[in-house]
Motif scaffolding. Structure first.
Motif, PDB file in Angstrom:
ATOM      1  N   VAL A  22     102.597  61.687 103.337  1.00 10.33           N
ATOM      2  CA  VAL A  22     101.822  62.927 103.284  1.00 10.33           C
ATOM      3  C   VAL A  22     100.961  63.035 104.517  1.00 10.33           C
ATOM      4  N   TRP A  26      97.512  67.996 104.688  1.00 14.34           N
ATOM      5  CA  TRP A  26      97.818  68.429 103.327  1.00 14.34           C
ATOM      6  C   TRP A  26      97.029  67.631 102.294  1.00 14.34           C
ATOM      7  N   MET A  29      93.767  69.264 102.251  1.00 14.45           N
ATOM      8  CA  MET A  29      93.899  70.541 101.556  1.00 14.45           C
ATOM      9  C   MET A  29      93.951  70.349 100.042  1.00 14.45           C
TER      10      MET A  29
END
Length: 234
Positions: A22, A26, A29
């Motif tokens: 990941v 993100w 986020m």
């Protein structure tokens, strides 16, 4: 490094380890979105509680205003009824009652003034209605009939009626009525008839009218009104 990523491992006893890579962007986020959802939930909860509190306050205020409006309507109705009664009275009968309220016998102690508010006070809780009141006096015998309506047809209404003589001097004398004639238990309508005598020492010429009191099942007065003989004599 700009292309660095986080590795997320998912492990179960019955399957192989799964690995996901990941991007830090993100991941940030994701956490920011969770924080944003919690913030929205908190704001929503606060708004809901505040709205409920305001709504309860407005409901209480509305009930208070409704009660004040009902009280004002009752007072207005009483004044309107009194005005209609005064306008429709026989001038001679009314003059007799007013004279008793304003004059004093010569060379005698002052008499108590007639309380016209007490004579004409009307009670109506809108539980029963009275119509077509009629009376007939023959000698000392008084015959009265009227229609009693249950204004709340959803339930039966029971209670007891009673009559009081209203003299021209504004005083009241309780009539000795037949309680069986004036007791009632109705779903919608009942025609009531009863007969009673004038009290000893009272003549028809002394009588101004009859006052009807109707009490509910618990003994509280739910209807009360004075009926001048001028209007109800058959």
């Amino acid at each position: 490094m700009s292309d660095s990523k986080y590795s997320v491992l998912f492990m179960r006893d019955d399957t192989d380890v799964k690995r996901y890579r990941v991007s830090p962007f993100w991941l940030r986020m994701f956490f920011l979105s969770q924080f944003f959802l919690l913030l929205c939930a908190g704001i929503g909860l606060y708004a809901g509680v505040r709205g409920y509190t305001l709504n309860v306050g407005l409901q209480d205020e509305n009930k208070d205003l409704e009660q004040r409006l009902v009280d004002a309507e009752v007072r207005l109705e009483r004044l309107s009824n009194m005005e209609k009664i005064l306008k429709s009275y026989d001038p001679a009968e009314l003059q007799s009652l007013l004279s008793a309220a304003t004059t004093e016998p010569r060379e005698q102690a002052p008499v108590e003034e007639v309380d016209l508010n007490k004579v004409f006070t009307r009670v109506d809780t809108r539980e029963v209605g009275v119509e077509n009141m009629q009376a007939k006096i023959v000698g000392r015998k008084v015959s009265v009939s009227f229609e009693l309506n249950n204004l709340n047809a959803a339930k039966a209404m029971s209670g007891q009626g009673d009559f009081t003589f209203v003299k021209k001097d504004g005083t009241f004398v309780q009539a000795k009525t037949n309680q069986g004639d004036l007791g009632f238990q109705i779903q919608r309508f009942k025609r009531i008839r009863t007969t009673f005598l004038l009290p000893d020492g009272m003549d028809r010429k002394d009588l101004f009218g009859l006052r009807l009191d109707i009490k509910g099942k618990e003994g509280n007065v739910i209807f009360s009104e004075t009926y001048p003989l001028y209007h109800i004599l058959a």
